[in-house]
Design an enzyme around this catalytic site. Structure first.
Site, PDB file in Angstrom:
ATOM      1  CB  ALA A 328     -25.144 -50.037  -1.944  1.00 17.94           C
ATOM      2  CG  MET A 329     -29.096 -47.893   3.283  1.00 15.33           C
ATOM      3  SD  MET A 329     -28.226 -48.736   4.643  1.00 15.33           S
ATOM      4  CE  MET A 329     -29.623 -49.520   5.451  1.00 15.33           C
ATOM      5  CD  GLU A 364     -26.139 -53.009  -0.129  1.00 20.45           C
ATOM      6  OE1 GLU A 364     -26.921 -52.961   0.843  1.00 20.45           O
ATOM      7  OE2 GLU A 364     -24.919 -52.785  -0.008  1.00 20.45           O
ATOM      8  CD  GLU A 386     -23.443 -54.189   6.749  1.00 23.73           C
ATOM      9  OE1 GLU A 386     -23.212 -54.709   5.645  1.00 23.73           O
ATOM     10  OE2 GLU A 386     -24.394 -53.420   6.935  1.00 23.73           O
TER      11      GLU A 386
END
Length: 942
Positions: A328-329, A364, A386
């Site tokens: 995912a982004m 996200e 992250e």
């Protein structure tokens, strides 16, 4: 040839012009820069980092993707024009702006860009422009200098290929009701915005983006901001729809997102925020977006209160894409996902799929503040972004699903997983030196398990020793102070330190001094507790005790270690700090009682004990194992097996941690044991140890299998607990794999019933992966062909994914060979899935050598042509070499490295080094342990 040069005849013209001007300019620059002394100074356009002379303020971008092939070239293309307004903060006669694989239109019969100045001022005349493909710049040399403090606009018109390379503005294809459909979508992160429009493509170059998309009537256009204006128009005789969006917030270029599709959506309102879930029409109609919609609101609520800052945007769009490189982004306001990660169908998805959806959404959405609102200045500190999102994802998911106890699972999914990598000498520190990360592939390489999982583990440790209240107070102050700007890691330590000081928290050292050894040197310690003397010591834990650490550390591989501990079942209230190589803790002199350190594994380290204490822990496990917290039962197994690998305890001691498992019904200790025994299977399943090992594990798992048979009334319903559902899968998988006849009959019968009635699959979603795999392994071509047809027809991505990995479970080598060949045909296996098919085949005893030969023979083609941008070469190398444990295999690997050395290994370079190191360690391990392991397993089953 680069793909971009097939787009139009313009390219040829541009290249010719560029070559002429480059030849002249490079000569002039070389003379200007080297002077008479001949010292080699790099020309500005040969440096991969942008100069800091110019700062972008905003972009106006219009893009028009064509969703059908260009009649002349047969390519899919997009056209566009953009203006960037920037301020000159230091006089210069050179503009460097990122551009990759774009062809520019000549403007006014002169240059490929137009430069103007704001407020009626005049801009210098452009002397020459050219593209510098290696460093991905559009270079503009001026006759005069840009003035400090003045703002300018740079306008360009361009064409790019809407390729299927999963990078920049790209196309994704899928079939619905027999119709082939095209989605134009994007992945700008980390360095692909420059493939979409010319931009200052570095995270610190934040700006506001004004986006307009031109698209076919009947399609929907989405971007970071809300749609403000949708009108139908005609351009060059073509009917189109034009969608304008509200300006984005000030943000980094890598967070930009654009999608054109004929998707539909679900919507809900959470206070002032519009939440939408977008997906293929069929997926939405079948209710596959409902769970994501229901979980997003609570997760947003949680983060708003956790950070103590409102969600900064008017809407939160999440979209499921058929082809997507990452899981995912976190594009700000328009998060993109692989379908498997966003869509969930209660009828066919497992509880594991559900957990994946909840935790990835939480990961996200955590970025919407940490990463998007406040962004790290450069990619050398990716881990903070992250690792942080990976840690708090567990907190967000726990808030949305409070009955799951999902917070504990970080120990299995992140801590134990990354211990394995961080115990190699080829590991690396969390933070790299800024100047060592400049090339696009070096940037991509930063996104590894160290950044995500060690980052998460170290931040969890920090939150634990500060207390969550202090951690969150410092975090909120950091986010408020740096909103809409950029930071370095030390800024966070500073704000946490302020919270520590404000609340009179006692720490042995300042936050930064405690964290630096964990962040700036690789690895972690093993803490050894001697309960006879109370002596506690630490040393750098290395999986291979004979490996040499060649990288010096300013901290000499010592760490400030927070120790939470218990004695004879009583948790001690205060953290005890080990700040030197060794110290004495009198309380840990335990006499006849046992001591257990690193309670709930909140610290990022392993623990060893004197043999007397190990024996007392074994006695406790076999008499009343529940006195020891469940996370620590998993830890004892994982630490013992890894300490044995490092030759700090005997292999027999490690194996003895599994003796009590016939009494254990909880998920985490079983999962920990299976994870560790997996290494024994990889090393020994082609040797004489295989059968005694199978017999032992079958004996240990049978009570667990019978427990779940009774708990589910003979497999007719599902256990209630989330982790009980996971352990039911472990019970069935392990019982079938070790040859428990009752289990094999059960799975084969279920699968046969499905084959007889393909429209009606009664296998529970939780058990599908294991049943499919077990039935394929026991069956032949008929089962495989049926599985393949079901895979091609599956309408839910997670169901397709289960079938895809089960197809690699067959023991028929011809079928495995055929399956491997499918990975180079994207109509059979999507490019994004090819890597996982190859590694799944390699994980199969019968497929290991086939997968290795396949990768070896086709490496050059995959690496230089087919798989560029869509294959995870690092995980492919790791997967196909996981079983390597003979000198023959090492030789093959060395030859492979030598043969492909010229082309290099790109983002897989580190994985190749690790594979070599791991293979050498495996060879040694096998020589030292095979006999001892054979003797122990044999003694347990006779």
């Amino acid at each position: 040839m680069g793909k971009s040069c097939r787009v139009s005849k313009l390219c040829v013209l541009c290249v010719v012009l560029a070559l002429v001007s480059v030849a002249t300019l490079v000569t002039l620059w070389t003379l200007a820069l080297t002077g008479d002394d001949g010292d080699d100074v790099t020309a500005p356009w040969d440096s991969y980092r942008l100069p800091t002379d110019l700062v972008p303020k905003f972009y106006n971008i219009t893009l028009w993707p064509r969703l059908s092939r260009h009649p002349d070239t047969g390519l899919y293309i997009f056209t566009g024009h953009s203006t960037v307004q920037f301020e000159c903060v230091k006089e210069t006669n050179l503009i460097l702006i990122h551009s990759n694989k774009l062809n520019y239109t000549k403007l006014d019969e002169a240059h490929i860009v137009r430069l103007t100045a704001s407020g009626g001022a005049s801009a210098p005349i452009i002397k020459s422009t050219w593209l510098q493909p290696k460093t991905q710049y559009l270079v503009i040399e001026l006759n005069g200098k840009l003035s400090q403090g003045q703002t300018y606009q740079l306008y360009a018109e361009f064409t790019g290929e809407l390729a299927d390379d999963l990078a920049g503005f790209y196309r994704s294809e899928y079939e619905e009701d027999g119709v082939r459909k095209i989605v134009a979508t994007s992945q700008m992160h980390p360095t692909h915005a420059r493939k979409t429009f010319p931009c200052f493509d570095e995270p610190a170059m934040k700006a506001v983006f004004h986006m307009t998309l031109i698209h076919p009537p009947g399609t929907v256009a989405l971007s970071n901001g809300m749609e403000t204006d949708v009108v139908d128009a005609t351009i060059d005789g073509v009917a189109v729809t034009q969608t304008k969006f509200e300006p984005s917030k000030k943000m980094s270029s890598y967070l930009l997102a654009i999608v054109v599709s004929d998707y539909t959506h679900l919507r809900a309102k959470q206070e002032d925020t519009l939440i939408r879930i977008w997906a293929r029409r069929k997926a939405i109609e079948q209710g596959q977006g409902d769970y994501a919609l229901n979980v997003t609101g609570p997760v947003l609520d949680f983060f708003q209160s956790y950070y103590n800052i409102s969600y900064p945007l008017s809407k939160s769009d999440q979209i499921a894409l058929p082809d997507f490189y990452f899981g995912a982004m976190e594009n700000w306001g328009l998060v993109t996902y692989r379908e498997t990660n966003l869509l969930y169908d209660p009828a066919t998805s497992s509880n594991s799929n559900k957990e994946t959806t909840a935790t990835i959404i939480a990961h996200e959405l955590a970025h919407m503040w940490f990463g998007n609102l406040v962004t790290l200045r450069w990619w050398n500190e990716v881990w903070l972004n992250e690792g942080f999102a990976s840690y708090v994802a567990y907190l967000g998911a726990d808030y949305a699903e409070p009955t799951w106890n999902v917070k504990d699972l970080i120990v299995l999914d992140d801590v134990h997983r990354v211990f394995a990598v961080d115990a190699l000498t080829s590991s690396h520190p969390l933070t790299s030196k800024e100047d060592s990360i400049v090339l696009p592939e070096q940037i991509t390489e930063q996104f590894d398990t160290i950044s995500y999982s060690k980052g998460a583990a170290v931040l969890r440790m920090l939150s634990d020793f500060l207390s969550e209240t202090i951690f969150v107070q410092g975090l909120s102050s950091y986010l408020n102070h740096f909103a809409y700007s950029n930071t370095v890691g030390n800024d966070l330590w500073q704000h946490l330190q302020m919270a520590v000081t404000d609340n009179d928290v006692l720490l042995p050292r300042p936050v930064q001094d405690i964290m630096n050894p964990w962040v700036l040197q690789m690895g972690f310690p093993v803490v050894t507790v001697d309960t006879a003397s109370g002596k506690v010591s630490q040393q750098h834990f290395l999986l291979d005790p004979e490996s040499n650490v060649t990288v010096d550390s300013p901290y000499k591989y010592e760490w400030p270690v927070p120790v939470r501990w218990m004695k004879a079942g009583e948790v001690q209230t205060d953290i005890w700090w080990l700040l030197e190589k060794e110290a004495v803790n009198p309380g840990m002199r335990s006499g006849a009682s046992w001591v257990l350190a690193n309670i709930n594994v909140t610290g990022f380290y392993r623990v060893n004990y004197d043999l007397g204490n190990w024996e007392r822990l074994f006695t406790q496990l076999s008499t009343d194992h529940q006195v020891i917290p469940v996370i620590n039962r998993a830890q004892l197994v994982d630490d013992a097996f890894n300490l044995a690998r490092a030759q700090l305890v005997s292999t027999t001691l490690a194996l003895r941690t599994t003796s009590y498992l016939s009494l254990e019904m909880d998920f985490m200790p079983w999962q920990s044991a299976l994870d560790n025994l997996n290494y024994y299977y990889l090393m020994l399943d082609r040797t004489e140890v295989y059968q005694p090992m199978q017999d032992y594990l079958k004996k240990q798992v049978t009570p667990l299998f019978m427990h779940f048979k009774n708990l589910t009334s003979d497999w007719t319903h599902v256990p209630e607990g989330h982790t009980d559902q996971y352990n039911q899968v472990n019970a069935v998988r392990t019982a079938c794999r070790t040859g428990l006849t009752e289990c094999q009959n059960l799975t084969s019968t279920w699968f046969r019933q499905w084959m007889e009635n393909p429209q009606h699959n009664t296998i529970h979603p939780n058990l599908r992966s294991v049943v499919y795999c077990s039935a394929m392994a026991a069956g032949g071509e008929a089962e495989w062909e049926f599985g393949w047809i079901q895979f091609k027809e599956a309408s839910l991505a997670s169901e397709a994914s289960k079938l895809m990995s089960a197809l690699s479970c067959t023991s028929d080598t011809q079928l495995l060979q055929r399956y491997l060949s499918f990975t180079l045909n994207s109509t059979l296996i999507r490019k994004q899935d090819a890597t996982s098919v190859i590694t799944s085949v390699a994980a199969n005893r019968a497929g290991q050598s086939l997968a290795w030969s396949f990768v070896r023979d086709r490496w050059e083609y995959m690496f230089t042509q087919y798989g560029v941008g869509s294959f995870s070469f690092a995980s492919m190398i790791t997967g196909v070499t996981a079983r390597f444990s003979t000198s023959d295999e090492l030789q093959q690997l060395e030859e492979f490295v030598e043969q492909n050395g010229a082309a290099g290994f790109g983002s897989a370079s580190l994985a190749v080094d690790q594979a070599l190191e791991r293979t050498r360690a495996n060879i040694k391990w096998l020589q030292q342990n095979q006999q001892e392991v054979l003797d122990w397993f044999s003694s347990q089953t006779h």
